[in-house]
Motif scaffolding. Structure first.
Motif, PDB file in Angstrom:
ATOM      1  N   ASN A  19      88.342  12.741  14.789  1.00 65.19           N
ATOM      2  CA  ASN A  19      87.313  11.739  14.511  1.00 65.19           C
ATOM      3  C   ASN A  19      86.181  12.411  13.741  1.00 65.19           C
ATOM      4  OD1 ASN A  19      85.433   9.739  14.463  1.00 65.19           O
ATOM      5  ND2 ASN A  19      85.435   9.344  16.675  1.00 65.19           N
ATOM      6  N   SER A  50      83.755  11.350  12.014  1.00 62.05           N
ATOM      7  CA  SER A  50      82.392  10.801  11.998  1.00 62.05           C
ATOM      8  C   SER A  50      81.485  11.530  12.983  1.00 62.05           C
ATOM      9  CB  SER A  50      82.421   9.309  12.298  1.00 62.05           C
ATOM     10  OG  SER A  50      82.746   9.102  13.645  1.00 62.05           O
ATOM     11  N   THR A  51      82.080  12.198  13.966  1.00 66.11           N
ATOM     12  CA  THR A  51      81.281  12.954  14.924  1.00 66.11           C
ATOM     13  C   THR A  51      80.517  14.091  14.235  1.00 66.11           C
ATOM     14  OG1 THR A  51      83.121  12.549  16.424  1.00 66.11           O
ATOM     15  CG2 THR A  51      81.435  14.087  17.174  1.00 66.11           C
TER      16      THR A  51
HETATM   17  C1  LIG Z   1      84.369   8.386  16.417  1.00 67.93           C
HETATM   18  O1  LIG Z   1      83.102   8.908  16.767  1.00 67.93           O
HETATM   19  C2  LIG Z   1      82.049   7.988  16.567  1.00 67.93           C
HETATM   20  C3  LIG Z   1      80.735   8.673  16.819  1.00 67.93           C
HETATM   21  O2  LIG Z   1      80.886   9.962  17.245  1.00 67.93           O
HETATM   22  C4  LIG Z   1      82.240   6.785  17.470  1.00 67.93           C
HETATM   23  O3  LIG Z   1      81.199   5.865  17.267  1.00 67.93           O
HETATM   24  C5  LIG Z   1      83.574   6.141  17.153  1.00 67.93           C
HETATM   25  O4  LIG Z   1      83.804   5.086  18.057  1.00 67.93           O
HETATM   26  C6  LIG Z   1      84.697   7.149  17.247  1.00 67.93           C
HETATM   27  N1  LIG Z   1      85.898   6.537  16.748  1.00 67.93           N
HETATM   28  C7  LIG Z   1      87.048   6.639  17.388  1.00 67.93           C
HETATM   29  C8  LIG Z   1      88.210   5.989  16.754  1.00 67.93           C
HETATM   30  O5  LIG Z   1      87.145   7.249  18.426  1.00 67.93           O
END
Ligand SMILES: *[C@@H]1O[C@H](CO)[C@@H](O)[C@H](O)[C@H]1NC(C)=O
Ligand SMILES: *[C@@H]1O[C@H](CO)[C@@H](O)[C@H](O)[C@H]1NC(C)=O
Ligand SMILES: *[C@@H]1O[C@H](CO)[C@@H](O)[C@H](O)[C@H]1NC(C)=O
Ligand SMILES: *[C@@H]1O[C@H](CO)[C@@H](O)[C@H](O)[C@H]1NC(C)=O
Ligand SMILES: *[C@@H]1O[C@H](CO)[C@@H](O)[C@H](O)[C@H]1NC(C)=O
Length: 804
Positions: free
Chosen positions: A668, A670-671
């Motif tokens: 993931n 975006s983290t």
């Molecule tokens: C990925 O991480 C972000 C923030 O860290 C979170 O908002 C999101 O739900 C995550 N996505 C998944 C698919 O786990």
């Protein structure tokens, strides 16, 4: 004199140690060492061990704590919060800055915290010891700018210490420099009359005494020596007449004082540049909590001082004992032709709630002196913009090293900044007559007409669609030069590089390669360029320069008309071997690693490896190549060898879309990313005129046409003092202060309100000191001393005698 003092000090230390020392049994086996040794993953130090020890220190009311351990993970939240609790409980913590020098950006936590006294090492000739970690702090990247650390330096090479069995032995490392300062702190504590001690002594006043008393060494810069060599007697003089006050460290930024003021003094200010950020530390000896009373003000000493425009950023609450004051400095347009100096002072008023028995708050005015050099804006071709925004480092994620040959340093943690691991490149570019500025915001946040070249080295992050579109326009229509130094990217190799971290009880896997090739390929697609997923190694020679390609990538797409260089390098990726079997004869050509291209008004240069610019793991440097690429991209000067007719491509290099490396789907991203799941916005590291907007207009020619901003964007604290703040009223804070002093154990519960404290990067679930990480300071010997009333008095008496 110094030797005399040191001798006495060590004696005292040994006594202290024998009489009352707490050593964590599990960590005792890790001994001191010089220079970074291989952090073996087996040498785990659990965060919880430290929490236990720190709780013990708080429960038993200790005064001073020496910590000769550290690691790069400043996001190990339970650890960092516990250190805050320690200092908030008025325990003075002294800690070793780390043995990862002479590389820059290698500060260890907790020594890099503003509430901790971070100690670097010098040898007996007053030279900075090579092993001593260098600043700046890297918590603040990519948008902000690091703080000056270490705080002070002390003798740390060939220091005689006690052996576990019997007798003495010689020790080296910041681990031995730190207890020297801890000993000085103990002596200083002991000479303050007991009645005044509670009111005068705290982590901030002690740090003020140490940094103000320190002797500045003439050679090293501020990221090497901090305030300088610790000086017991000078610090004693300061404490003797001390009244609780706040101060700013460093208290002066002087462009005439080179090399101390490096990197600032290395490049003068000029109109049109990205703001220069100077992030100072506020030390507040008046109380554990404090506030800035009114916005800081700039008092120019001369008329020219009005050419300087400064924005200030500071936290709502100064806690525990320390905070920051960041200056963002820009020269006004009127100054575009000005040459000369700007002098003046910044003053800021700080107050703390009254101490018990006092009726009104404590107040103090701090001053920061500025002596800046200004030059006329240099021509476009001499100006380079360095992309910091798309760089991701460890922590928070497993960002793997760039050279896979370097096995003892698995993480990319030195900041990848011009003033950390790229500092030699920065100096080299300055020597070559270039002016180099830092971009901490997206690519829409700079005006391409100002710059000859955008320099993108070792980047891990993704790109906003707007950035891709703007860069295409900047290069093709505005004539911006683009130079990219990429890194390896191979998913099979990444998967192979995962490991089980005992401390977090979880598998760690690289979130990207040395660089993020899939993202870079999106960015470069409009120029017809793409990188592949080979991991190439080998020596080659070009232009008479011997070069080492250290885990770099290959170029798999390139347009006709460009110049492309291939070399017989070996692919060491996991998939490399398998692929070799499948490949046809035709595609078994030497891989391309260097490409140069004219496109529209602009010019692009790409190279597949960044290790030759990065001081961290460099084998051979390629500054010569960078200079030639910049000559081309900025000034259209073509080197005869790089542009030889043999390198010219008459047909494009093409590869099927499906064969390009793809992103990991099991991570993931975006983290870790400042792009994925985030809003496109120019932060306060960009030009003042685009703060809070999306940046410069893509389609309208002309300067300073901005994209719309966001309503109600929080640009950070301190920008507008009248903005409603969460700061408690004076009465409430006074009450809080009262509670604080009456109950130490409540200090966290009462004050530690996350909403009030600026913690942009915290990742709450982390329980980490990654194995190799705390262990990188492996010398895990934690000793805590306590100056008990009775014994203390005895020693104090002798301490006073000594000093008198
Ligand atoms: C990925 O991480 C972000 C923030 O860290 C979170 O908002 C999101 O739900 C995550 N996505 C998944 C698919 O786990
Ligand atoms: C200055 O340093 C502090 C403490 O690390 C940080 O919170 C802040 O964001 C930094 N400010 C800037 C502008 O870099
Ligand atoms: C700035 O501060 C320095 C040192 O405190 C002082 O000597 C100087 O006079 C001050 N200058 C101005 C313009 O206030
Ligand atoms: C500061 O905030 C006040 C009140 O919200 C507002 O009226 C003023 O325009 C702001 N000033 C700046 C420079 O943003
Ligand atoms: C400080 O820490 C170092 C390393 O852990 C240790 O060797 C030393 O004994 C400590 N200093 C004191 C005075 O306890």
């Amino acid at each position: 004199m110094t030797t005399w003092v040191m001798g006495r000090l060590l004696l005292v230390l040994l006594l202290v140690e024998i009489q009352n020392v707490l050593v964590l049994p599990q960590t005792r086996k890790s001994m001191l060492f010089e220079c970074s040794q291989m952090p073996s993953l087996l040498q785990v130090s659990y965060t919880s061990w430290f929490l236990d020890a720190f709780n013990y220190a708080i429960a038993t009311d200790m005064d001073v704590l020496n910590l000769s351990i550290g690691g790069p993970d400043y996001l190990d939240l339970p650890f960092v919060e516990k250190v805050w609790e320690i200092t908030a409980s008025n325990i003075i913590m002294v800690s070793a800055i780390g043995n990862d020098g002479p590389l820059y950006g290698t500060l260890n936590n907790p020594a890099d915290q503003s509430d901790v006294i971070g100690v670097g090492g010098i040898d007996n000739d007053d030279h900075i010891a090579s092993f001593s970690s260098r600043g700046m702090s890297t918590w603040e990247l990519p948008h902000g700018y690091g703080r000056v650390k270490p705080d002070v330096v002390a003798y740390g090479r060939d220091i005689m210490g006690s052996k576990i069995s019997t007798g003495c032995k010689s020790l080296s490392g910041t681990s031995v420099a730190s207890p020297v300062v801890a000993g000085i702190v103990c002596l200083l504590v002991s000479v303050i009359p007991e009645a005044r001690r509670k009111d005068l002594l705290n982590p901030a006043s002690m740090k003020q005494a140490l940094v103000e008393g320190a002797a500045k060494l003439s050679g090293p810069n501020m990221y090497e020596q901090g305030a300088g060599r610790v000086d017991l007697l000078e610090s004693y003089e300061i404490l003797k007449s001390y009244h609780p006050r706040a101060s700013i460290f460093p208290s002066i930024l002087d462009y005439n004082d080179c090399p101390y003021s490096w990197p600032f003094c290395r490049q003068p200010l000029y109109a049109g540049a990205m703001p220069i950020i100077f992030n100072t530390t506020i030390l507040n000896g008046m109380g554990v909590i404090g506030y800035i009373e009114s916005p800081p003000t700039w008092h120019p000493a001369n008329e020219e001082g009005n050419l300087l425009s400064i924005h200030f950023k500071y936290p709502d609450v100064i806690w525990p004992w320390t905070g920051y004051l960041a200056l963002h400095m820009q020269i006004k347009e009127e100054g575009a032709q000005f040459t000369g100096e700007i002098e003046g002072n910044v003053t800021v008023k700080v107050y703390s709630p009254p101490a018990s028995g006092e009726s009104g708050p404590r107040r103090s005015t701090c001053s920061l002196q500025l002596k800046l050099k200004v030059i006329p804006t240099p021509p476009r071709a001499k100006r380079i913009l360095w992309d910091q925004f798309h760089s991701i480092k460890y922590p928070p994620g497993y960002i793997p090293r760039d050279s896979l040959d370097v096995r003892n340093d698995i993480l990319d943690w030195h900041g990848d900044h011009l003033h950390t691991n790229f500092h030699i490149m920065y100096n080299m570019l300055r020597d070559a007559g270039y002016y180099i500025e830092t971009l901490g915001s997206p690519l829409t946040c700079f005006d391409a007409q100002q710059y000859g070249t955008l320099l993108m080295v070792d980047l891990e992050d993704d790109y906003f669609p707007e950035e891709i579109e703007k860069l295409r326009d900047d290069v093709i229509n505005t004539g911006l030069g683009l130079v990219v130094f990429a890194e390896w990217y191979n998913v099979d190799t990444m998967v192979k590089m995962r490991f089980f971290d005992d401390n977090t009880r979880s598998w760690w896997t690289p979130v990207t390669g040395g660089a993020n090739i899939p993202a870079l390929n999106n960015l470069l697609a409009s120029f017809g360029i793409a990188f592949g997923d080979k991991i190439l190694n080998g020596d080659f020679s070009i232009d008479g320069e011997q070069s080492r390609y250290a885990s770099g990538t290959n170029i798999v797409r390139f347009p006709a008309g460009g110049f492309l260089h291939t070399f017989p390098l070996l692919d060491s990726s996991e998939s490399g071997a398998t692929q070799n079997l499948l490949l046809t004869e035709a595609s078994k050509e030497d891989p391309a690693v260097l490409g140069l291209l004219e496109i529209g008004e602009g010019r692009v240069g790409v190279y597949g490896d960044s290790n030759c610019l990065d001081s961290s793991h460099m084998v051979t440097n390629c500054y010569w190549l960078l200079k030639k690429m910049l000559d081309f991209s900025s000034s259209n000067i073509k080197d005869p060898v790089l542009f030889s007719k043999f390198a010219k491509r008459y047909s494009p290099v093409i590869i099927d879309e499906k064969q390009l490396p793809s992103r990991r789907t099991d991570v993931n991203f975006s983290t870790y990313s400042s792009v994925i799941g985030k809003e496109l916005i120019c932060e306060s590291d960009s030009r003042f005129e685009v703060w809070g907007t999306k940046g410069y207009n893509l389609h309208v020619r002309g300067r300073n046409r901005r994209l719309p901003g966001y309503h109600g964007i929080d640009l950070g604290r301190g920008l507008n003092f009248t903005v409603e703040s969460k700061r408690p009223t004076r009465w409430r804070s006074a009450k809080e202060g009262g509670e604080l002093s009456s109950s130490r154990s409540k200090s966290l519960g009462g004050l530690f309100n996350r909403d009030e404290i600026d913690m942009p990067f915290l990742v709450p679930t982390r329980w980490i000191v990654l194995a190799g990480v705390v262990a990188s300071g492996v010398l895990v010997l934690l000793s805590i001393w306590r100056i008990r009333q009775k014994r203390g008095r005895r020693r104090r008496a002798s301490g006073s005698n000594r000093l008198a």
